[in-house]
Design a protein around this motif. Sequence first.
Motif, PDB file in Angstrom:
ATOM      1  N   PRO A   9      -1.978 -12.317  13.911  1.00 23.45           N
ATOM      2  CA  PRO A   9      -2.547 -11.204  14.688  1.00 23.45           C
ATOM      3  C   PRO A   9      -3.119 -10.119  13.783  1.00 23.45           C
ATOM      4  CG  PRO A   9      -0.140 -11.079  14.664  1.00 23.45           C
ATOM      5  CD  PRO A   9      -0.510 -12.378  14.010  1.00 23.45           C
ATOM      6  N   ASN A  10      -3.836  -9.178  14.361  1.00 21.99           N
ATOM      7  CA  ASN A  10      -4.379  -8.069  13.578  1.00 21.99           C
ATOM      8  C   ASN A  10      -3.241  -7.322  12.886  1.00 21.99           C
ATOM      9  OD1 ASN A  10      -7.095  -8.471  14.177  1.00 21.99           O
ATOM     10  ND2 ASN A  10      -6.906  -7.364  16.122  1.00 21.99           N
ATOM     11  N   GLY A  11      -3.456  -6.996  11.631  1.00 25.01           N
ATOM     12  CA  GLY A  11      -2.453  -6.255  10.882  1.00 25.01           C
ATOM     13  C   GLY A  11      -1.403  -7.134  10.229  1.00 25.01           C
ATOM     14  N   ALA A  12      -1.537  -8.461  10.351  1.00 25.89           N
ATOM     15  CA  ALA A  12      -0.527  -9.381   9.825  1.00 25.89           C
ATOM     16  C   ALA A  12      -0.501  -9.422   8.293  1.00 25.89           C
ATOM     17  CB  ALA A  12      -0.774 -10.790  10.366  1.00 25.89           C
ATOM     18  N   GLY A  13      -1.638  -9.107   7.684  1.00 25.16           N
ATOM     19  CA  GLY A  13      -1.712  -9.175   6.218  1.00 25.16           C
ATOM     20  C   GLY A  13      -2.681 -10.235   5.725  1.00 25.16           C
ATOM     21  N   LYS A  14      -3.521 -10.744   6.620  1.00 25.94           N
ATOM     22  CA  LYS A  14      -4.468 -11.808   6.239  1.00 25.94           C
ATOM     23  C   LYS A  14      -5.486 -11.305   5.216  1.00 25.94           C
ATOM     24  CE  LYS A  14      -5.929 -12.390  10.483  1.00 25.94           C
ATOM     25  NZ  LYS A  14      -5.118 -11.327  11.162  1.00 25.94           N
ATOM     26  N   SER A  15      -6.194 -10.239   5.573  1.00 22.93           N
ATOM     27  CA  SER A  15      -7.250  -9.749   4.669  1.00 22.93           C
ATOM     28  C   SER A  15      -6.664  -9.325   3.333  1.00 22.93           C
ATOM     29  CB  SER A  15      -7.986  -8.560   5.297  1.00 22.93           C
ATOM     30  OG  SER A  15      -8.667  -8.975   6.455  1.00 22.93           O
ATOM     31  N   THR A  16      -5.498  -8.712   3.360  1.00 23.67           N
ATOM     32  CA  THR A  16      -4.847  -8.279   2.118  1.00 23.67           C
ATOM     33  C   THR A  16      -4.585  -9.488   1.224  1.00 23.67           C
ATOM     34  OG1 THR A  16      -3.821  -6.427   3.278  1.00 23.67           O
ATOM     35  CG2 THR A  16      -2.810  -7.107   1.195  1.00 23.67           C
ATOM     36  N   TYR A  30       0.896  -1.167   0.000  1.00 19.14           N
ATOM     37  CA  TYR A  30       0.000   0.000   0.000  1.00 19.14           C
ATOM     38  C   TYR A  30       0.926   1.206   0.000  1.00 19.14           C
ATOM     39  CZ  TYR A  30      -3.683  -3.246   1.540  1.00 19.14           C
ATOM     40  OH  TYR A  30      -4.588  -4.272   1.638  1.00 19.14           O
ATOM     41  N   ALA A  76       2.560  -4.678   2.960  1.00 17.14           N
ATOM     42  CA  ALA A  76       1.629  -5.389   3.839  1.00 17.14           C
ATOM     43  C   ALA A  76       1.830  -6.894   3.730  1.00 17.14           C
ATOM     44  CB  ALA A  76       0.198  -5.014   3.481  1.00 17.14           C
ATOM     45  N   PHE A  78       4.333   0.972   1.879  1.00 13.82           N
ATOM     46  CA  PHE A  78       4.241  -0.016   2.964  1.00 13.82           C
ATOM     47  C   PHE A  78       3.984  -1.421   2.424  1.00 13.82           C
ATOM     48  CE2 PHE A  78       1.474  -2.321   6.018  1.00 13.82           C
ATOM     49  CZ  PHE A  78       2.434  -2.526   7.002  1.00 13.82           C
ATOM     50  N   ARG A  93      -7.847 -10.893  -0.172  1.00 16.74           N
ATOM     51  CA  ARG A  93      -8.406 -10.037  -1.229  1.00 16.74           C
ATOM     52  C   ARG A  93      -7.730 -10.313  -2.569  1.00 16.74           C
ATOM     53  NH1 ARG A  93      -7.635  -5.193   2.203  1.00 16.74           N
ATOM     54  NH2 ARG A  93      -9.297  -5.514   3.710  1.00 16.74           N
TER      55      ARG A  93
END
Length: 212
Positions: A37-44, A13, A18, A16, A47
């Motif tokens: 954990p949150n912010g690890a890059g899972k959703s990215t 992004y 991700a 950055f 997607r």
Amino acid sequence: MKMIEVDNLRVSYGSFRAVDGVSFSVEAGEVVGFLGPNGAGKSTTLRVLAGFLGASGGRVRIAGIDVAEDSQAARAKLGYMPEMSPLYPEMRVGEYLRFRAELKKVPRSARKEAVSSAMREARVDDFEDVMIGHLSKGYRQRVGLADALVASPPLLILDEPTAGLDPNQIREVRALIQKLGKDRTVLLSTHILSEVEATCSRAVVINRGRLV
Ligand code: ADP
Ligand code: MG
């Protein structure tokens, strides 16, 4: 047969990173947890797998189809439930799913049965005529699941399917995922280790954009 192949995936992004060089694969029939954990890059990552976000580098294949080369064909192989399902609160459950089935090019003649069967599988068949905005979070989540199921894809990609649910709803959604995993490949993300233990046969673990 490999249902998912991720090879040195990178997603940025701006400046950055991700997702920074992630590789893993999922065999047809597996139920795999994507844990971190949150912010690890899972959703990215999910997607990109689902064809909604372009990669900065690397390669992703769904059922052998490169998502960058033929996004539409790759997308036809999977049902994706995003973290926040973009449901329309003013639409009724059945109406919404018929609309989604049409968008996903389920042939008109098969649409009615496709919607009934997705509603049955996701256990929202009693709510066909209820407005989505009137459903509890747990049931809205299930409508998202029915949406992922409606075109009968062999692969389900579920982003934090139990996030924000109460303990009863979590138990129900987990049982549902186990059942769905019996005849489909499932990749589900979570930040909770016990979720993987409850529903998955193995886990891929990610932290700060890299596998660990
Ligand atoms: P996870 O799903 O594991 O919580 P995400 O893939 O949502 O992680 O996010 C990974 C990292 O990328 C986080 O640091 C997040 O802040 C950042 N990020 C996610 N989406 C965007 C975006 N649209 N623009 C900029 N940064 C983003
Ligand atoms: Mg996420």
